[in-house]
Design an enzyme around this catalytic site. Structure first.
Site, PDB file in Angstrom:
ATOM      1  N   ASP A  54       0.851  -1.182   0.000  1.00  0.00           N
ATOM      2  CA  ASP A  54       0.000   0.000   0.000  1.00  0.00           C
ATOM      3  C   ASP A  54       0.891   1.236   0.000  1.00  0.00           C
ATOM      4  OD1 ASP A  54      -1.865   2.015   0.420  1.00  0.00           O
ATOM      5  OD2 ASP A  54      -2.973   0.904   1.951  1.00  0.00           O
ATOM      6  N   TYR A 144      -2.623  19.058  -2.090  1.00  0.00           N
ATOM      7  CA  TYR A 144      -2.374  18.271  -3.299  1.00  0.00           C
ATOM      8  C   TYR A 144      -1.268  18.902  -4.133  1.00  0.00           C
ATOM      9  CZ  TYR A 144      -3.293  15.874  -7.740  1.00  0.00           C
ATOM     10  OH  TYR A 144      -3.175  15.145  -8.906  1.00  0.00           O
ATOM     11  N   ALA A 146       1.095  20.878  -3.141  1.00  0.00           N
ATOM     12  CA  ALA A 146       2.377  20.746  -2.452  1.00  0.00           C
ATOM     13  C   ALA A 146       2.989  19.377  -2.722  1.00  0.00           C
ATOM     14  CB  ALA A 146       2.185  20.952  -0.954  1.00  0.00           C
ATOM     15  N   LYS A 148       2.493  17.552  -5.332  1.00  0.00           N
ATOM     16  CA  LYS A 148       2.887  17.472  -6.739  1.00  0.00           C
ATOM     17  C   LYS A 148       4.059  18.405  -7.066  1.00  0.00           C
ATOM     18  CE  LYS A 148      -0.025  14.354  -8.220  1.00  0.00           C
ATOM     19  NZ  LYS A 148       0.460  13.073  -8.787  1.00  0.00           N
TER      20      LYS A 148
END
Length: 230
Positions: A54, A144, A146, A148
């Site tokens: 995971d 999100y 940050a 990426k």
């Protein structure tokens, strides 16, 4: 025949890339979060192998890779998995930051680190499916974006470090693409979802395949894919 490790092969862009690689005879190693999911993916891509781990728990990746018994050479890693949870900085809980940074940045970094000797042996390719949010951050997208932006930094540093070993590194920045992830984004935004407004994921898959198949005298380092005029 080349060997590719793919995350996110269960849906969206990653699924289409996996389908194209498998259809032309490349060997796939899919990352799946459970044995059940691994069985589903192997059924979809006969002859493939799986690493069961995971991405929300990067500490488990090393043991999962050892257990999978991977080949000595890997021609490419396609990092296609990702999660998104929108919210203003004033409202977004710590767990939303932690989960997105873990899955979208820390896990790709750790998976790359663990597989890098095999990729070096093949003089292979590491490709990150990023996002337009990896270049520009808009209100509500802080966590999100940050993750990426960090993924872009990872790719840029890796490119400089691994070029001397013959490893190519590509980042693809898709704009809004008609995937299940985009549908979830619309739900979070409270907006109606119309897939026809956005990029067909097959178009992004074509861009990714172009980068992977480019002759070795060149590398596509960064590639933005934006919705075309309607």
């Amino acid at each position: 025949m080349s060997t590719y490790v793919i995350t996110g092969a269960g849906s969206g862009i990653g699924r289409l890339v996996a389908e194209r690689l498998h259809a032309r005879g490349d060997a796939l190693i899919v990352l799946a979060r459970s044995a059940r999911r691994a069985a589903e993916l192997i059924a979809a891509f006969p002859g493939s192998a799986a690493v069961i781990a995971d991405l929300a728990d990067p500490s488990a990746l090393a043991a999962a890779i050892d257990e999978a018994g991977l080949p000595a050479e890997i021609d490419g890693i396609v990092h296609g998995a990702g999660i998104v949870e929108l919210g203003a900085v004033a409202d977004l809980p710590r767990d939303a930051w932690t989960s997105q940074l873990t899955v979208n940045l820390v896990a790709p970094a750790e998976l790359t680190r663990l597989l890098l000797p095999r990729v070096r042996a093949a003089r292979g390719h590491v490709l990150f499916v990023n996002s337009g949010a990896g270049l520009n951050a808009h209100p509500g997208w802080a966590a999100y974006a940050a993750s990426k932006h960090g993924l872009k930094a990872l790719a840029d540093a890796l490119r400089g470090e691994e070029g001397p070993h013959g490893v190519r590194v590509t980042t693809v920045y898709p704009g809004r693409t008609a995937t299940p992830l985009q549908e979830k984004v619309h739900e979070q935004e409270g907006a109606a979802y119309d897939a026809d407004r956005w990029i067909d994921p097959a178009s992004v898959a074509t861009a990714i395949m172009t980068a992977l198949d480019l002759p070795r005298d060149a590398v596509i380092s960064d590639l933005s894919v934006r919705p075309g005029p309607r």
